[in-house]
Design an enzyme around this catalytic site. Structure first.
Site, mmCIF file in Angstrom:
data_model
loop_
_atom_site.group_PDB
_atom_site.id
_atom_site.type_symbol
_atom_site.label_atom_id
_atom_site.label_comp_id
_atom_site.label_asym_id
_atom_site.label_seq_id
_atom_site.Cartn_x
_atom_site.Cartn_y
_atom_site.Cartn_z
ATOM 1 N N GLN A 293 0.852 -1.196 0.000
ATOM 2 C CA GLN A 293 0.000 0.000 0.000
ATOM 3 C C GLN A 293 0.889 1.249 0.000
ATOM 4 O OE1 GLN A 293 -2.231 -0.922 3.613
ATOM 5 N NE2 GLN A 293 -0.304 -1.607 4.501
ATOM 6 N N HIS B 151 -8.558 3.777 19.768
ATOM 7 C CA HIS B 151 -7.837 2.658 20.389
ATOM 8 C C HIS B 151 -8.451 2.258 21.731
ATOM 9 C CE1 HIS B 151 -4.459 3.992 17.574
ATOM 10 N NE2 HIS B 151 -4.890 2.838 17.137
ATOM 11 N N ASP C 17 0.063 0.369 13.601
ATOM 12 C CA ASP C 17 0.588 1.525 14.336
ATOM 13 C C ASP C 17 0.842 1.199 15.800
ATOM 14 O OD1 ASP C 17 -2.663 2.175 13.773
ATOM 15 O OD2 ASP C 17 -2.013 2.144 15.868
ATOM 16 N N ASP D 249 -8.257 -4.595 13.454
ATOM 17 C CA ASP D 249 -7.968 -3.169 13.305
ATOM 18 C C ASP D 249 -7.415 -2.962 11.902
ATOM 19 O OD1 ASP D 249 -5.450 -0.899 14.689
ATOM 20 O OD2 ASP D 249 -7.322 -0.514 13.579
ATOM 21 N N ASP E 104 -9.691 0.191 5.444
ATOM 22 C CA ASP E 104 -11.025 0.025 4.854
ATOM 23 C C ASP E 104 -11.025 -1.132 3.852
ATOM 24 O OD1 ASP E 104 -10.910 3.081 5.704
ATOM 25 O OD2 ASP E 104 -13.019 2.512 5.492
#
Ligand code: SAM
Length: 295
Positions: free
Chosen positions: A40, A71, A95, A165, A168
């Protein structure tokens, strides 16, 4: 190996491209990193309002200033509803924010995190260190670089809480919204466990909510959603998918949640037991869509 870096030093505005005819704009004070990774397009930049911002494939993923909302709600709602999760599986979450929050629960003995893109982990540790805050080095955590849909299809262990998590449902994240993924989640979830997943901003992505409802329902006794307002996930409340065979988890009373919250000695800036309970009260347009009633 990353594909050649796309020089972006001259970039002074970042336009989110999640929606074709509308989106948010960031003034870029400094580009910290930009690469087309194997999976990506990854960019990390500084913005006066939101601090350091990370985006993938044109979609804002997380910012220093408002990451706590997402979170905390993605982690403590399932963890405190379950009450005694010892093994947790995180899909995505490069992350490190979810991992950081899960590890705050001292009864957790093992967290497996399956992230497809090592570059996201590496660059977030370097440029967004507060997100993981050392979590990737916790001896309870095992980080696996793999596609989450493959992992849940093949893994030979089970978990009490599973948290997806993901990005999209475009690019590498698309498979994490499919029936094979949900079937894999089901096979990896302990009896009485709970699965939650980021499921988009319902006002803008209502089809994501109804599609998830349709695809998850054959796998679990209870499928529903809860919501939170994350400022940089623009367009309204962010929805989180919730799936469990233990219907009691969704209705754990506030006093019990309060007791668990205090016992966990958590310090949160968004999550409270009252917010937890109210998060399951969905606006009518979402409720109607989920119940298949034309709104
Ligand atoms: N909070 C963000 C949101 O709500 O959109 C998600 C943040 S996190 C950065 C999303 C992560 O999902 C990224 O690190 C991405 O690399 C990872 N990811 C995407 N597709 C994946 C897949 N098929 N398997 C595992 N991780 C995946």
């Amino acid at each position: 190996m990353w594909i050649t870096c796309v020089a972006a030093k001259s970039m002074n505005k970042y336009l989110e491209t999640l929606y074709p005819s509308w989106g948010q704009r960031f003034v870029v004070d400094e580009v910290l990193f930009e690469h087309q990774t194997d999976h990506q397009h990854l960019v990390i930049f500084k913005n006066q309002q939101w601090g350091t911002v990370m985006a993938l494939d044109g979609v804002i993923q997380t910012t220093e200033k408002d990451e706590f909302v997402y979170h905390e709600m993605m982690t403590h709602v399932p963890m405190l509803a379950h009450g005694s999760a010892k093994k947790v599986l995180i899909i995505g979450g490069g992350d490190g924010g979810i991992l950081r929050e899960v590890l705050k629960h001292k009864q957790v003995e093992r967290v497996v995190q399956v992230e497809i893109d090592q570059a996201v982990i590496d660059m977030c540790v370097q440029y967004l260190p507060g997100h993981s805050n050392g979590a990737f080095d916790d001896p309870r955590a095992e980080i696996i670089i793999n596609d989450g849909v493959k992992y849940v299809a093949e893994c030979d262990e089970t978990f009490d809480v599973i948290i997806s998590d993901s990005t999209d449902p475009i690019g590498p994240g698309e498979v994490l919204f499919t029936s094979p993924f949900y079937q894999g989640v089901k096979r990896c979830l302990n009896a009485g466990g709970v699965f939650v997943a980021q499921n988009g901003v319902a006002f803008m992505q209502l089809d994501e909510v109804t599609t998830t409802q349709k695809r998850l329902s054959p796998e679990f006794n209870q499928v529903t959603f809860y919501a939170a307002s994350v400022p940089t996930y623009v367009g309204g409340v962010m929805t989180f998918a919730w799936a469990s065979d233990n219907k009691a988890l969704k209705t754990v009373d506030e006093a019990t949640l309060q007791g668990r919250f205090e016992a966990a000695n958590l310090s949160c800036r968004y999550y409270t037991p009252a917010v937890h309970r109210s998060a399951f009260a969905l606006p009518a347009y979402i409720e109607n869509a989920v119940n298949g009633v034309a709104s």
